[in-house]
Design an enzyme around this catalytic site. Structure first.
Site, mmCIF file in Angstrom:
data_model
loop_
_atom_site.group_PDB
_atom_site.id
_atom_site.type_symbol
_atom_site.label_atom_id
_atom_site.label_comp_id
_atom_site.label_asym_id
_atom_site.label_seq_id
_atom_site.Cartn_x
_atom_site.Cartn_y
_atom_site.Cartn_z
ATOM 1 N N SER A 1 -2.578 0.349 8.046
ATOM 2 C CA SER A 1 -3.076 1.295 7.059
ATOM 3 C C SER A 1 -3.097 2.739 7.557
ATOM 4 O O SER A 1 -3.205 3.655 6.754
ATOM 5 C CB SER A 1 -4.474 0.895 6.587
ATOM 6 O OG SER A 1 -5.419 1.122 7.601
ATOM 7 N N GLU B 1 -0.322 4.608 5.957
ATOM 8 C CA GLU B 1 -0.603 4.967 4.571
ATOM 9 C C GLU B 1 -1.617 6.105 4.477
ATOM 10 O O GLU B 1 -1.500 6.983 3.625
ATOM 11 C CB GLU B 1 -1.100 3.747 3.787
ATOM 12 C CG GLU B 1 -0.030 2.714 3.478
ATOM 13 C CD GLU B 1 0.081 1.675 4.577
ATOM 14 O OE1 GLU B 1 -0.698 1.755 5.556
ATOM 15 O OE2 GLU B 1 0.929 0.775 4.461
ATOM 16 N N ARG C 1 0.826 -1.212 0.000
ATOM 17 C CA ARG C 1 0.000 0.000 0.000
ATOM 18 C C ARG C 1 0.857 1.257 0.000
ATOM 19 O O ARG C 1 0.486 2.269 -0.598
ATOM 20 C CB ARG C 1 -0.943 -0.013 1.213
ATOM 21 C CG ARG C 1 -2.048 -1.054 1.122
ATOM 22 C CD ARG C 1 -3.065 -0.871 2.239
ATOM 23 N NE ARG C 1 -2.446 -0.918 3.554
ATOM 24 C CZ ARG C 1 -2.341 -2.027 4.293
ATOM 25 N NH1 ARG C 1 -2.815 -3.176 3.845
ATOM 26 N NH2 ARG C 1 -1.768 -1.997 5.484
ATOM 27 N N HIS D 1 1.818 16.243 -12.398
ATOM 28 C CA HIS D 1 0.775 17.228 -12.675
ATOM 29 C C HIS D 1 1.275 18.651 -12.445
ATOM 30 O O HIS D 1 0.809 19.598 -13.085
ATOM 31 C CB HIS D 1 -0.440 16.971 -11.780
ATOM 32 C CG HIS D 1 -1.217 15.754 -12.168
ATOM 33 N ND1 HIS D 1 -2.080 15.110 -11.306
ATOM 34 C CD2 HIS D 1 -1.259 15.046 -13.334
ATOM 35 C CE1 HIS D 1 -2.617 14.070 -11.918
ATOM 36 N NE2 HIS D 1 -2.145 14.016 -13.147
ATOM 37 N N ASP E 1 -0.362 14.944 -0.053
ATOM 38 C CA ASP E 1 -1.263 15.940 -0.637
ATOM 39 C C ASP E 1 -0.977 17.334 -0.084
ATOM 40 O O ASP E 1 -1.059 18.331 -0.809
ATOM 41 C CB ASP E 1 -2.720 15.561 -0.369
ATOM 42 C CG ASP E 1 -3.285 14.615 -1.422
ATOM 43 O OD1 ASP E 1 -2.583 14.351 -2.421
ATOM 44 O OD2 ASP E 1 -4.420 14.131 -1.256
ATOM 45 N N SER F 1 7.498 0.749 8.207
ATOM 46 C CA SER F 1 8.451 0.082 9.088
ATOM 47 C C SER F 1 9.874 0.583 8.898
ATOM 48 O O SER F 1 10.682 0.571 9.818
ATOM 49 C CB SER F 1 8.431 -1.432 8.836
ATOM 50 O OG SER F 1 8.960 -1.728 7.548
ATOM 51 N N GLY F 2 10.192 1.018 7.676
ATOM 52 C CA GLY F 2 11.566 1.426 7.380
ATOM 53 C C GLY F 2 12.516 0.247 7.310
ATOM 54 O O GLY F 2 13.736 0.421 7.352
ATOM 55 N N ARG G 1 1.067 13.240 -8.834
ATOM 56 C CA ARG G 1 0.798 14.633 -8.475
ATOM 57 C C ARG G 1 1.988 15.534 -8.826
ATOM 58 O O ARG G 1 1.809 16.676 -9.270
ATOM 59 C CB ARG G 1 0.503 14.737 -6.980
ATOM 60 C CG ARG G 1 -0.836 14.136 -6.563
ATOM 61 C CD ARG G 1 -1.976 14.789 -7.296
ATOM 62 N NE ARG G 1 -3.264 14.457 -6.728
ATOM 63 C CZ ARG G 1 -4.419 14.657 -7.333
ATOM 64 N NH1 ARG G 1 -4.439 15.190 -8.545
ATOM 65 N NH2 ARG G 1 -5.555 14.340 -6.747
ATOM 66 N N THR H 1 11.599 -2.794 5.115
ATOM 67 C CA THR H 1 11.260 -3.692 4.010
ATOM 68 C C THR H 1 12.483 -3.945 3.131
ATOM 69 O O THR H 1 13.072 -3.010 2.595
ATOM 70 C CB THR H 1 10.119 -3.087 3.162
ATOM 71 O OG1 THR H 1 9.011 -2.804 4.013
ATOM 72 C CG2 THR H 1 9.680 -4.055 2.075
#
Length: 206
Positions: free
Chosen positions: A170, A173, A50, A64, A181, A92-93, A61, A95
């Site tokens: 989640s 995320e 995710r 854009h 944003d 987690s930092g 973005r 992976t």
């Protein structure tokens, strides 16, 4: 017996939790992140699961806004060079696949920016700058830190009855999406980019 919540109540819980994470974000870290975006030749993004979807949304973005951005692993992504920036999203930092990407980026002279919930992680130790979105107060206890291991072993659980704040993992995320944003909005302001200029870069062949 597990407490039952309505969809509206769960949405408010998640929004409140994300708001509390925003309160913990360091202004200094945020400004360093913005400066890196504004001064880099090209911007690459990476993430697994995710977090990878959030990374792709962020790259879109940036495009854009007229900035040169790429997703690591895509077939049209060019070689990274000195002066380029890699933005990695990893709760987690730790992976493994993303850690290897970070090491490669550093080896070719790139700058590494990490968005994570764990400021003491392996990636954070090698990153040039780190933005911590501290979602750990809501994380599950005793689960493996590596994304791939959690998936393989079936530890990647979810459900309101298990954790009413958000499905497992989640919340990072969710906070990362809000953070990215917010970064885009600030970039629009700093670059004096009008809404119609952004819309001109929207895809017209999908």
């Amino acid at each position: 017996m597990a407490t039952c919540y309505s969809i509206q109540e769960l949405m408010r819980m998640i929004a409140t939790a994300a708001g509390s994470i925003a309160d913990t974000v360091s202004d200094r870290e945020g400004q360093r992140f913005m400066q890196a975006l504004l001064t880099s030749d090209r911007i690459y993004v990476a993430g697994a699961g995710r977090s990878g979807l959030i990374a792709k949304a962020f790259a879109m973005r940036l495009m854009h806004l007229g900035m040169e951005s790429y997703v690591v692993g895509e077939t049209i992504t060019p070689a990274m060079e000195k002066g380029d920036l890699l933005v990695t999203f990893s709760g987690s930092g730790e992976t493994h696949s993303i850690t290897d990407i970070c090491k490669t980026a550093k080896a070719v002279g790139g700058t590494l920016a990490l968005v994570t919930s764990r400021g003491e992680s392996s990636m954070a130790k090698t990153a040039d700058l780190t933005v911590v979105l501290d979602s750990r107060q809501y994380d599950d206890k005793g689960l493996s830190s590596d994304f791939a291991i959690r998936q393989i072993t079936g530890e990647h659980r979810s459900g309101a009855a298990y954790n009413p704040k958000a499905p497992t993992g989640s919340l990072f995320e969710t906070a990362a999406m809000i953070f990215s944003d917010a970064v885009i909005l600030e970039l629009m302001d700093l670059r004096h980019t009008a809404k119609n200029e952004v819309e001109e870069n929207y895809s017209n062949i999908q």
